[in-house]
Enzyme design. Structure first.
Site, PDB file in Angstrom:
ATOM      1  N   ARG A 157       2.710  -6.769 -13.347  1.00  0.00           N
ATOM      2  CA  ARG A 157       2.098  -5.545 -12.796  1.00  0.00           C
ATOM      3  C   ARG A 157       0.775  -5.222 -13.474  1.00  0.00           C
ATOM      4  O   ARG A 157      -0.173  -4.809 -12.840  1.00  0.00           O
ATOM      5  CB  ARG A 157       3.045  -4.353 -12.973  1.00  0.00           C
ATOM      6  CG  ARG A 157       3.961  -4.136 -11.805  1.00  0.00           C
ATOM      7  CD  ARG A 157       4.643  -2.786 -11.913  1.00  0.00           C
ATOM      8  NE  ARG A 157       3.829  -1.745 -11.309  1.00  0.00           N
ATOM      9  CZ  ARG A 157       4.156  -1.109 -10.198  1.00  0.00           C
ATOM     10  NH1 ARG A 157       5.260  -1.393  -9.558  1.00  0.00           N
ATOM     11  NH2 ARG A 157       3.368  -0.156  -9.719  1.00  0.00           N
ATOM     12  N   TYR A 171      -4.533  -2.241   2.073  1.00  0.00           N
ATOM     13  CA  TYR A 171      -4.716  -0.882   2.597  1.00  0.00           C
ATOM     14  C   TYR A 171      -4.496   0.136   1.489  1.00  0.00           C
ATOM     15  O   TYR A 171      -3.704  -0.095   0.580  1.00  0.00           O
ATOM     16  CB  TYR A 171      -3.807  -0.574   3.795  1.00  0.00           C
ATOM     17  CG  TYR A 171      -2.321  -0.809   3.599  1.00  0.00           C
ATOM     18  CD1 TYR A 171      -1.766  -2.077   3.715  1.00  0.00           C
ATOM     19  CD2 TYR A 171      -1.452   0.255   3.327  1.00  0.00           C
ATOM     20  CE1 TYR A 171      -0.404  -2.292   3.573  1.00  0.00           C
ATOM     21  CE2 TYR A 171      -0.080   0.054   3.187  1.00  0.00           C
ATOM     22  CZ  TYR A 171       0.434  -1.226   3.307  1.00  0.00           C
ATOM     23  OH  TYR A 171       1.782  -1.445   3.156  1.00  0.00           O
TER      24      TYR A 171
HETATM   25  O1  76R Z   1       9.511  -1.166 -10.840  1.00  0.00           O
HETATM   26  C1  76R Z   1       8.987  -1.732  -9.873  1.00  0.00           C
HETATM   27  O2  76R Z   1       7.768  -1.899  -9.744  1.00  0.00           O
HETATM   28  C2  76R Z   1       9.875  -2.249  -8.765  1.00  0.00           C
HETATM   29  C3  76R Z   1      10.185  -1.210  -7.817  1.00  0.00           C
HETATM   30  C4  76R Z   1       8.948  -0.726  -7.046  1.00  0.00           C
HETATM   31  C5  76R Z   1       8.146   0.373  -7.349  1.00  0.00           C
HETATM   32  C6  76R Z   1       8.267   1.342  -8.495  1.00  0.00           C
HETATM   33  C7  76R Z   1       8.419  -1.318  -5.844  1.00  0.00           C
HETATM   34  C8  76R Z   1       8.932  -2.467  -5.234  1.00  0.00           C
HETATM   35  N1  76R Z   1       7.358  -0.587  -5.407  1.00  0.00           N
HETATM   36  C9  76R Z   1       7.133   0.439  -6.322  1.00  0.00           C
HETATM   37  C10 76R Z   1       6.120   1.393  -6.284  1.00  0.00           C
HETATM   38 MN1  76R Z   1       6.358  -0.815  -3.655  1.00  0.00          MN
HETATM   39  N2  76R Z   1       5.286  -1.088  -1.966  1.00  0.00           N
HETATM   40  C11 76R Z   1       4.432  -0.182  -1.377  1.00  0.00           C
HETATM   41  C12 76R Z   1       4.062  -0.654  -0.082  1.00  0.00           C
HETATM   42  O3  76R Z   1       3.489   0.349   3.706  1.00  0.00           O
HETATM   43  C13 76R Z   1       4.230   1.110   3.044  1.00  0.00           C
HETATM   44  O4  76R Z   1       5.085   1.830   3.605  1.00  0.00           O
HETATM   45  C14 76R Z   1       4.096   1.186   1.550  1.00  0.00           C
HETATM   46  C15 76R Z   1       3.214   0.111   0.911  1.00  0.00           C
HETATM   47  C16 76R Z   1       4.691  -1.880   0.104  1.00  0.00           C
HETATM   48  C17 76R Z   1       4.593  -2.776   1.327  1.00  0.00           C
HETATM   49  C18 76R Z   1       5.450  -2.150  -1.095  1.00  0.00           C
HETATM   50  C19 76R Z   1       6.213  -3.297  -1.307  1.00  0.00           C
HETATM   51  N3  76R Z   1       5.243   0.883  -4.050  1.00  0.00           N
HETATM   52  C20 76R Z   1       5.258   1.578  -5.222  1.00  0.00           C
HETATM   53  C21 76R Z   1       4.236   2.614  -5.166  1.00  0.00           C
HETATM   54  C22 76R Z   1       3.888   3.602  -6.283  1.00  0.00           C
HETATM   55  C23 76R Z   1       4.633   4.875  -5.978  1.00  0.00           C
HETATM   56  C24 76R Z   1       4.569   5.924  -7.062  1.00  0.00           C
HETATM   57  O5  76R Z   1       4.311   5.594  -8.241  1.00  0.00           O
HETATM   58  O6  76R Z   1       4.821   7.115  -6.709  1.00  0.00           O
HETATM   59  C25 76R Z   1       3.644   2.509  -3.918  1.00  0.00           C
HETATM   60  C26 76R Z   1       2.502   3.341  -3.381  1.00  0.00           C
HETATM   61  C27 76R Z   1       4.291   1.423  -3.231  1.00  0.00           C
HETATM   62  C28 76R Z   1       3.989   1.013  -1.949  1.00  0.00           C
HETATM   63  N4  76R Z   1       7.428  -2.519  -3.325  1.00  0.00           N
HETATM   64  C29 76R Z   1       8.390  -3.088  -4.131  1.00  0.00           C
HETATM   65  C30 76R Z   1       7.106  -3.454  -2.340  1.00  0.00           C
HETATM   66  C31 76R Z   1       7.913  -4.644  -2.558  1.00  0.00           C
HETATM   67  C32 76R Z   1       7.841  -5.923  -1.719  1.00  0.00           C
HETATM   68  C33 76R Z   1       8.700  -4.412  -3.663  1.00  0.00           C
HETATM   69  C34 76R Z   1       9.726  -5.337  -4.299  1.00  0.00           C
HETATM   70  C35 76R Z   1       9.036  -6.093  -5.401  1.00  0.00           C
HETATM   71  C36 76R Z   1       9.948  -7.060  -6.100  1.00  0.00           C
HETATM   72  O7  76R Z   1      10.997  -6.641  -6.595  1.00  0.00           O
HETATM   73  O8  76R Z   1       9.561  -8.250  -6.124  1.00  0.00           O
END
Ligand code: 76R
Length: 275
Positions: A157, A171
């Site tokens: 990360r 985006y």
């Molecule tokens: O601790 C971690 O990082 C794993 C859990 C996780 C977090 C905290 C995670 C997993 N995401 C996190 C945070 Mn996500 N993510 C998005 C989008 O289009 C949309 O609707 C949203 C755009 C996608 C496609 C995506 C994919 N994520 C976040 C945050 C920060 C939020 C905050 O801090 O308030 C955003 C804005 C966001 C948005 N997310 C995952 C994915 C995928 C594929 C995973 C699984 C990753 C893995 O385990 O390999």
């Protein structure tokens, strides 16, 4: 003034990230002689080599699908002074009037506020779900595995090395702050629970989607930049669609424009852009 003479702007942790999108001015390009065209492409090629040889620095290059933009760069590097220097040089590399910026985005890599802590994992998963007992070899082994996994994950990360998968989607997005749908007035526990649901959906795309979420609150228009890499554009469409049903996105997400690009080696990119 060279970069040695200015104070570096390196975050305490993580890197700066710039997404840069340009149009090519073909009318200006057509005025170049063959020799000038060759020199311009050599300048960009050498600059790309210089950027990629800079420590802790990565540059993705892609052709953009549809005329929203022609060319995109994603630059990751610790020092904002260096990012700014390279960004200006990239804009000028083909000549002063060839590349014009159409969109750009500044963010930083960040750790997640909602990542499961070892204490949470021990209490919620190992003890409550799997029925293990604290202190037993099984428990300690599972906890050590979790810590290893999380160290690796946090490193990705904050200091990501992105694969050369062909499709790239970018985006920007924010969490909603209106009326009863205000993400920022939810308790930490409520947000953590919602994010756990989000992550569960995300994990089902493991191996098909590589996501990098970079924070931009106070840096740019939205709160995060979302970068998705895939081998199949159907996976991009599917994950974004599926997440729309997840409460975190359904109720709380607001999105900016979407850009789809294809990562290409420079020689193929030049031909693709008719340069
Ligand atoms: O601790 C971690 O990082 C794993 C859990 C996780 C977090 C905290 C995670 C997993 N995401 C996190 C945070 Mn996500 N993510 C998005 C989008 O289009 C949309 O609707 C949203 C755009 C996608 C496609 C995506 C994919 N994520 C976040 C945050 C920060 C939020 C905050 O801090 O308030 C955003 C804005 C966001 C948005 N997310 C995952 C994915 C995928 C594929 C995973 C699984 C990753 C893995 O385990 O390999």
């Amino acid at each position: 003034m060279s970069n040695q003479e200015v104070t570096p702007l390196v975050p305490r942790e993580g890197w700066h990230v710039m997404h840069l999108f340009y149009h090519v001015d073909h009318a200006q390009w057509a005025l170049f002689s063959d020799e000038e065209k060759r020199q311009a492409k050599t300048r960009l090629t050498e600059l790309v080599q210089e950027i990629r040889a800079t420590p802790d620095t990565h540059l993705l290059i892609f052709s953009i699908a549809t005329p929203k933009a022609d060319l995109g760069f994603m630059l990751l590097t610790p020092d904002l002074q260096v990012a700014n220097t390279y960004e200006k040089q990239l804009s000028l590399s083909l000549g002063p009037e060839i590349l014009s910026p159409t969109y750009s985005y500044l963010s930083q890599t960040e750790r997640s506020e909602y990542t499961t802590s070892p204490e949470q994992y021990a209490a919620e998963t190992l003890i409550a779900e799997k029925g293990l007992t604290k202190g037993t070899p099984e428990f300690e082994k599972a906890l050590a595995e979790f810590n290893d996994r999380m160290d690796h994950y946090l490193k990705h990360r904050l200091y990501p090395v992105l694969p050369d998968w062909p499709a790239i989607c970018f985006y920007p997005m924010s969490k909603r702050r209106s009326g009863s749908d205000n993400w920022y007035s939810l308790s930490y526990e409520a947000r953590r629970e919602l994010m756990a649901g989000h992550a569960k959906v995300g994990r089902t795309y493991s191996g098909r989607i590589l996501q990098l979420i970079t924070g931009s609150t106070g840096l740019d228009e939205y709160e995060w930049g979302v970068t998705l890499l895939a081998k199949d554009t159907l996976d991009i469409k599917a994950i974004v669609y599926e997440m729309r049903f997840d409460e975190v996105s359904a109720r709380y997400a607001e999105f900016g424009d979407f850009y789809i690009g294809m990562q290409l080696p420079l020689d193929i990119l030049f031909r693709r852009l008719c340069l």
